[in-house]
Design an enzyme around this catalytic site. Structure first.
Site, PDB file in Angstrom:
ATOM      1  N   GLN A 121       0.798  -1.223   0.000  1.00  0.00           N
ATOM      2  CA  GLN A 121       0.000   0.000   0.000  1.00  0.00           C
ATOM      3  C   GLN A 121       0.835   1.280   0.000  1.00  0.00           C
ATOM      4  OE1 GLN A 121      -2.651  -1.831   3.263  1.00  0.00           O
ATOM      5  NE2 GLN A 121      -4.026  -0.460   2.178  1.00  0.00           N
ATOM      6  N   GLU A 269      -4.669 -10.115   9.172  1.00  0.00           N
ATOM      7  CA  GLU A 269      -6.074 -10.455   8.948  1.00  0.00           C
ATOM      8  C   GLU A 269      -6.252 -11.677   8.036  1.00  0.00           C
ATOM      9  OE1 GLU A 269      -7.914  -6.931   7.430  1.00  0.00           O
ATOM     10  OE2 GLU A 269      -7.474  -5.760   9.218  1.00  0.00           O
ATOM     11  N   GLU A 486      -5.038  -2.165  14.438  1.00  0.00           N
ATOM     12  CA  GLU A 486      -5.456  -1.161  13.446  1.00  0.00           C
ATOM     13  C   GLU A 486      -6.807  -0.601  13.853  1.00  0.00           C
ATOM     14  OE1 GLU A 486      -5.796  -2.203   9.273  1.00  0.00           O
ATOM     15  OE2 GLU A 486      -3.926  -3.339   9.343  1.00  0.00           O
ATOM     16  N   TRP A 537      -4.514   3.407  11.645  1.00  0.00           N
ATOM     17  CA  TRP A 537      -4.342   3.212  10.219  1.00  0.00           C
ATOM     18  C   TRP A 537      -4.807   4.489   9.554  1.00  0.00           C
ATOM     19  CZ3 TRP A 537      -2.102  -0.551   7.351  1.00  0.00           C
ATOM     20  CH2 TRP A 537      -2.250  -0.444   5.965  1.00  0.00           C
TER      21      TRP A 537
END
Ligand code: PNW
Length: 607
Positions: A121, A269, A486, A537
């Site tokens: 990202q 996750e 997060e 986040w």
């Protein structure tokens, strides 16, 4: 493969009826052999992955197609950061505290806090310095209309070259820790095989630079960027082969960097197996090995979950028992607080089922190692069976619970009833058989909604307080401590604003952060939950998966053209909260360093 050799048999042109035809018969050269090809029969066999040449790497990048290159393609030396940043002033101050009961409460020394990112990202530099492609380098290029704004992650925030400035910024802001991930295909361009020296040198320097800035490194080994070669070869997470390849990668990274790491996450996750991995374009852009079929679906979801879980537990066991690691290790879990839509028994069961499928699925480390009974009875042969040895491996394979808990939902039983739904794999609500909604029972939204690119996200910061209690006291009473790994918000339409004057006062995000942190503190000091960390986040605006660059989660605005970062109001809200509730309780920039101020100990070893 079941292709049959048919060399020598020659079919005549249509219309040629034996000797009456004037068309000459076709004769086949004996220099060739012919085969009946059937591409779908080929997917039962893995492609070998043994050639790790530059030509093979070029072939993988051809599969991705032409990539964009940033204006900056070498590591930038940092310029001095300002000692004072432009911040909210007298005419609209920060959002006031929500919970007066905790106004004077202070965090304990062990509280770990900071901002978070993930390699794909933020890094950009998509094919730089020997990196191999990950599946996320491929998808935006080749899967038509899969990304909301048709952007790619080729450049994004260009952190691969700008990390020194980014780390200097974290230090200047007084941020204690940075949670980030390592790109598997930077270290192993093919997912296995030889190590890429340049990729390793990059991460060596990133760790060194974080240590020099007194920033604690919290590291995720895998944040969804599976090496593409492993999809090509055997279907990545749908094959048990991935466990050994992931283990090999994890051992390399842990062995090299363990002494610089404050906490390890094996996986970000594992629920990605549901909402990302299981919907990839198998059978078209990616091969459909392992009986997955076109488009993925439930079989892909639960095979992926199975091998993810085994890969996690394998690494954990090795880390503790063979390597002798002492840092806390776990995986992150994506889950949201679930409330019943009514007081009915059916809605209560819907809530339980939702939790089982969200967090029970990957919660074996806190139980006997097995999948929840509701998953086993509902899924039948869609869910691989765990052997006694595998359950023993999974049980206890975590040192703390890491929760990525952004929002909340109400759950209701489906109108045809849970039992009917759970017995029918074609039911639209199968397999959870619970219907979730962001609407309260009276029909009013539970909170302000986020950007359309994060339509699942509603600002419900008060949910985190009961959720922390629920996880640690009710659902998994064996959890010793919990970190919110997060939390964050995407203000609506932020990407449609084009100047800092419109972007920087991000009221919904600032409000969410203040209330969220107040509620974490209340869980700790009023409810007795051992919550020991919180990570916002994100460090700055970045590439939000299928929402592309057009959905923004940053506590800093990132101008994607100039690559300049500007702290938003939410960043000051965040810092002000830790200045108020940090252990020193002062307004000094670097407020919490008393514990584990990590210093670089020695130079890195040779490759
Ligand atoms: C996380 N949900 O994903 C990821 O770890 C980040 O990479 C991502 O950018 C961030 O949250 C914001 O989306 C989630 O549906 C995706 O509840 C979906 C959910 C939660 C987290």
């Amino acid at each position: 493969m079941s292709a049959s050799a048919t060399s020598g048999s020659v079919r005549q042109p249509s219309g040629s009826a034996g000797s009456q035809s004037s068309i000459p018969a076709i004769t086949e050269s004996t220099l060739y052999s012919t085969t009946s090809f059937n591409f779908s029969a080929g997917t039962s066999t893995y492609l070998p992955l043994t050639d790790f040449s530059n030509e093979q790497l070029a072939f993988l990048w051809d599969q991705v197609g032409p990539r964009q290159t940033a204006a900056i393609t070498t590591t930038v030396s940092p310029t001095p950061e300002p000692s004072v940043f432009p911040k909210p002033g007298n005419l609209h101050g920060l959002v006031p505290a929500y919970l007066q009961e905790v106004a004077d409460a202070k965090l304990l020394d062990d509280f770990l806090w900071g901002v978070a990112s993930a390699a794909f990202q933020v890094e950009g530099a998509v094919d730089a310095e020997g990196k191999g492609p990950s599946v996320w380098d491929l998808l935006p290029h080749r899967w038509a209309n899969s990304i909301a704004d048709n952007t790619t992650g080729d450049i994004t925030a260009n952190n691969y070259y700008l990390y020194k400035q980014d780390n200097a910024r974290l230090k200047a802001l007084g941020i204690q820790s940075y949670s980030f991930s390592i790109g598997w295909a930077r270290i192993f361009p093919f997912g296995r095989g030889p190590v890429n020296a340049q990729g390793v040198t990059h991460y060596d320097d990133l760790f060194a630079n974080l240590m020099d800035n007194d920033i604690k490194a919290v590291v995720t080994l895998f944040h969804w960027d599976t090496p593409l070669a492993l999809f090509n070869s055997y279907g990545a997470w749908t094959s048990e082969d991935i466990v050994e390849d992931y283990f090999n990668y994890a051992k390399y990274v842990i062995t090299r960097y363990d002494k610089y790491v404050t906490a390890w996450y094996t996986f970000n996750e594992p629920q990605y197996c549901n909402w990302r991995f299981s919907t990839y374009p198998y059978g078209t852009i990616l091969p459909d090995y392992n009986g997955i079929g076109v488009g993925g679906g439930l079989r892909a979801r639960f095979l992926c979950g199975h091998y993810t879980l085994l890969a996690h537990a394998t690494v954990y066991k090795w880390y503790k028992e063979v390597f002798g690691g002492t840092k806390p290790m776990t995986h992150k879990t994506s889950a949201n607080y679930i409330l019943p839509n009514s007081s009915s028994a059916a809605d209560a069961e819907a809530v339980t089922r939702q939790y089982d499928f969200d967090i029970g699925w990957f919660g074996g480390m806190w139980t006997n190692g097995d999948y929840p009974a509701s998953l086993k009875s509902t899924l039948g042969d869609l869910l691989p069976t765990l052997t006694a040895d595998q359950m023993a491996l999974i049980k206890g394979s975590g040192d703390f619970y890491a929760l990525d808990g952004y929002t909340a939902n109400y759950a209701a039983a489906p109108p045809n009833g849970i039992a009917a739904c759970a017995a029918n794999r074609s039911d639209p609500n199968f397999p959870e058989c619970s219907i979730t909604s962001p609407l309260q029972p009276d029909g009013f939204p539970e909170g302000p909604n986020a950007d359309a690119g994060a339509s699942w996200l509603w600002s419900t910061p008060q949910a985190i307080r009961p959720f922390l209690s629920f996880i640690t006291k009710d659902y998994f009473p064996t959890v010793p401590s919990i970190v919110v790994s997060e939390f964050g918000f995407a203000d609506p339409c932020e990407a449609s604003f084009n100047s800092p004057s419109q972007i920087l006062w991000d009221l919904r995000r600032a409000d969410y952060i203040q209330s969220y942190l107040d509620n974490i503190l209340a869980a700790r000091v009023l409810d007795g939950v051992n919550v020991t960390g919180a990570f916002a986040w994100a460090i700055y605006d970045n590439y939000e998966w299928n929402s592309g660059l057009g959905t923004r989660f940053g506590l800093q605005y990132n101008n994607m053209t100039s690559q300049e970062r500007y702290p938003k109001a939410s960043m000051f809200q965040f810092l002000n909260w830790f200045q108020t509730h940090g252990t020193l309780g002062s307004g000094a920039a670097n407020i919490t360093a008393p514990v584990g101020k990590v210093k670089r100990e020695s130079a890195f070893g040779q490759l």
